[in-house]
Design an enzyme around this catalytic site. Structure first.
Site, PDB file in Angstrom:
ATOM      1  N   ASP A 125       0.849  -1.189   0.000  1.00  0.00           N
ATOM      2  CA  ASP A 125       0.000   0.000   0.000  1.00  0.00           C
ATOM      3  C   ASP A 125       0.883   1.236   0.000  1.00  0.00           C
ATOM      4  O   ASP A 125       1.768   1.377   0.848  1.00  0.00           O
ATOM      5  CB  ASP A 125      -0.907  -0.012   1.234  1.00  0.00           C
ATOM      6  N   TYR A 127       1.073   5.670  -0.360  1.00  0.00           N
ATOM      7  CA  TYR A 127       0.543   6.784   0.435  1.00  0.00           C
ATOM      8  C   TYR A 127       0.631   7.996  -0.479  1.00  0.00           C
ATOM      9  O   TYR A 127       1.204   9.012  -0.145  1.00  0.00           O
ATOM     10  CB  TYR A 127       1.455   6.921   1.670  1.00  0.00           C
ATOM     11  N   HIS A 132      -4.022  13.816   1.198  1.00  0.00           N
ATOM     12  CA  HIS A 132      -4.280  12.919   2.328  1.00  0.00           C
ATOM     13  C   HIS A 132      -3.122  12.970   3.317  1.00  0.00           C
ATOM     14  O   HIS A 132      -3.331  13.120   4.531  1.00  0.00           O
ATOM     15  CB  HIS A 132      -4.490  11.491   1.828  1.00  0.00           C
ATOM     16  N   GLU A 198     -10.716   3.548   3.547  1.00  0.00           N
ATOM     17  CA  GLU A 198      -9.767   4.338   2.760  1.00  0.00           C
ATOM     18  C   GLU A 198     -10.124   4.132   1.292  1.00  0.00           C
ATOM     19  O   GLU A 198     -10.155   3.002   0.804  1.00  0.00           O
ATOM     20  CB  GLU A 198      -8.317   3.912   3.037  1.00  0.00           C
ATOM     21  N   GLU A 200      -9.358   3.913  -2.299  1.00  0.00           N
ATOM     22  CA  GLU A 200      -8.097   3.670  -3.007  1.00  0.00           C
ATOM     23  C   GLU A 200      -8.343   3.025  -4.370  1.00  0.00           C
ATOM     24  O   GLU A 200      -9.384   2.428  -4.620  1.00  0.00           O
ATOM     25  CB  GLU A 200      -7.187   2.735  -2.182  1.00  0.00           C
ATOM     26  N   THR A 348      -4.919   6.242   0.336  1.00  0.00           N
ATOM     27  CA  THR A 348      -6.160   7.018   0.365  1.00  0.00           C
ATOM     28  C   THR A 348      -6.106   8.173  -0.626  1.00  0.00           C
ATOM     29  O   THR A 348      -5.160   8.956  -0.611  1.00  0.00           O
ATOM     30  CB  THR A 348      -6.369   7.580   1.786  1.00  0.00           C
TER      31      THR A 348
HETATM   32 MN    MN Z   1      -4.339   2.344   2.739  1.00  0.00          MN
END
Ligand code: MN
Length: 422
Positions: A125, A127, A132, A198, A200, A348
């Site tokens: 994951d 960022y 965010h 979140e 995504e 996110t």
């Molecule tokens: Mn996440």
């Protein structure tokens, strides 16, 4: 040439003849096999392959489209999988008469059961929404130091948990965990009171580089099989106590939810847009073609039990600071091997304006500004029996490209089985 589907495609369905996203499905009691969405139908790719229509392309197609995941099919390579998709597109276009009995390969999407379309190896994951990261930074560290010093230099990410990723429609229980209330000196054991989603976009790796062979930004697009809408559930109260110094753990690994469809990278070619300006300039290994972002509209909905839907956020993938190609180049620059079926997610996706924040943490500013739903009730975070629904659409070649939806109902926490342990 403008293609037109042989079978009716409702306006704004998102599943027109230009899209043809993959899925894995079954019908009651049947084996799992591959499908493709077209209008309100799922094309039975498994059966279609057995009819011999793809025989000239590759001998492995019929077998791999009749497996319970798409991993082996994806491993045939883009040259083959793109040819299969184009063949299906032709077979179901007006003017093509090769498949006279095409209706026998169609199932109404409402009667099929969708399954996770890939066996996910590793889940990473990122960022990558600066908005965010900034919002979270302001909340936890103040506006002065909102972005960490590394943020504008590399796509920050962490290795997540693949085993608890579920397909849309799979309910999840509110998790238990260790939490330290702000005013308390000692942690307590409790159910999460700050359960959050979140928003995504994830993508499926479709090619392997091999250990020790970095992928450059210009090679990276070849490694993306397709995109999937993704809800990366988070228990904020568990997360904020546990995350120092090694990052997210039990606040994240109790579940993440994927839409059933993989929208191919090829279907999204026409939805590409310019990546935001990156200032300061990135290191050479992260330099990319400017047109490496995607314009995909995203929305988040809360539907209370027996209540109606309220749209609580509208965002877009173009607000991501880092591109998919930069994420892949960074992930592999040290020689890390990417494998077919790995799932990488954006992090996110928050828009710059507060109506487009991608989590309850931001939308309610850590619970200080509750959201009002259309039934008059308020939410600081997600309640038991709420269903969180995410939807996404792009526009490409004059057609709407839909991602389906990822919908997850939150069940109450399981009964406390630790009460008697002293
Ligand atoms: Mn996440």
């Amino acid at each position: 040439m403008v293609l037109e589907s042989k079978i009716p495609v409702p306006a704004n369905s998102g599943f027109g003849i230009q899209n043809l996203p993959y899925c894995i499905f079954s019908t009651y009691g049947s084996e799992l096999r591959a499908g493709m969405a077209l209008g309100d139908s799922i094309i039975d790719l498994g059966a279609l392959a057995q009819s011999g229509v793809f025989d000239g392309l590759h001998s492995g197609i019929a077998t791999t489209l009749n497996e319970a995941t798409l991993n082996n099919y994806i491993s045939l390579g883009k040259e083959i999988t793109n040819a299969v998709r184009l063949k299906v597109q032709a077979l179901f276009s007006v003017g093509n008469s090769e498949l006279s009995d095409f209706e026998q390969y169609l199932f109404n999407k409402d009667i099929v059961i969708f399954h996770l379309p890939i066996a996910i190896g590793d889940y990473t994951d990122f960022y990558s929404s600066k908005y965010h990261a900034y919002n979270v930074g302001v909340m936890f560290r103040g506006a002065e130091n909102a972005l960490m010093p590394n943020y504008l230099h590399l796509p920050v990410g962490y290795h997540g948990r693949a085993s608890s990723i579920v397909v849309s429609g799979t309910p999840l229980h509110r998790p238990w965990g260790q939490v330290k209330p702000v005013d308390a000196t000692e942690p307590i054991f409790t159910t999460s009171k700050q359960l959050d989603f979140e928003l995504e976009m994830a993508y499926v790796i479709g090619k392997e580089n091999g250990l020790g062979n970095p992928v450059t930004t210009s090679e990276a697009a070849d490694y993306v099989f397709g995109f999937m809408l993704f809800n990366d559930w988070s228990a904020r109260d568990i997360q904020s106590w546990e995350y120092v110094p090694l990052g997210p753990f039990l606040g994240k690994n109790f579940g993440s939810s994927l839409a059933p469809f993989i929208v191919t990278a090829e279907a999204l070619e026409g939805a590409k847009t310019d990546l935001n300006t990156q200032e300061p300039a990135v290191l050479p290994y992260l330099q990319v073609d400017p047109k490496s972002a995607y314009d995909i509209d995203l929305e988040v909905i809360i539907k209370p039990e027996a209540g109606e839907e309220t749209i609580i956020s509208k965002s877009n993938t173009k607000y991501l600071y880092w591109s998919v190609t930069q994420q892949i180049a960074h992930h592999s620059v040290n020689g890390c091997n990417l494998r077919i079926g790995d799932l990488y997610a954006s992090g996110t996706i928050s828009a710059p304006e507060e109506t487009g924040y991608g989590s309850m943490l931001e939308l309610t500013w850590r619970g200080t500004k509750p959201l009002k739903l259309s039934d008059g009730t308020e939410r600081k975070f997600i309640n038991d029996s709420d269903t969180v629904i995410m939807r996404a659409y792009a526009q490409a070649n004059g057609e709407r490209i839909g991602f389906g939806e990822v919908a997850t109902t939150i069940l109450p926490a399981i009964a406390n089985k630790w009460e008697k342990i002293k």
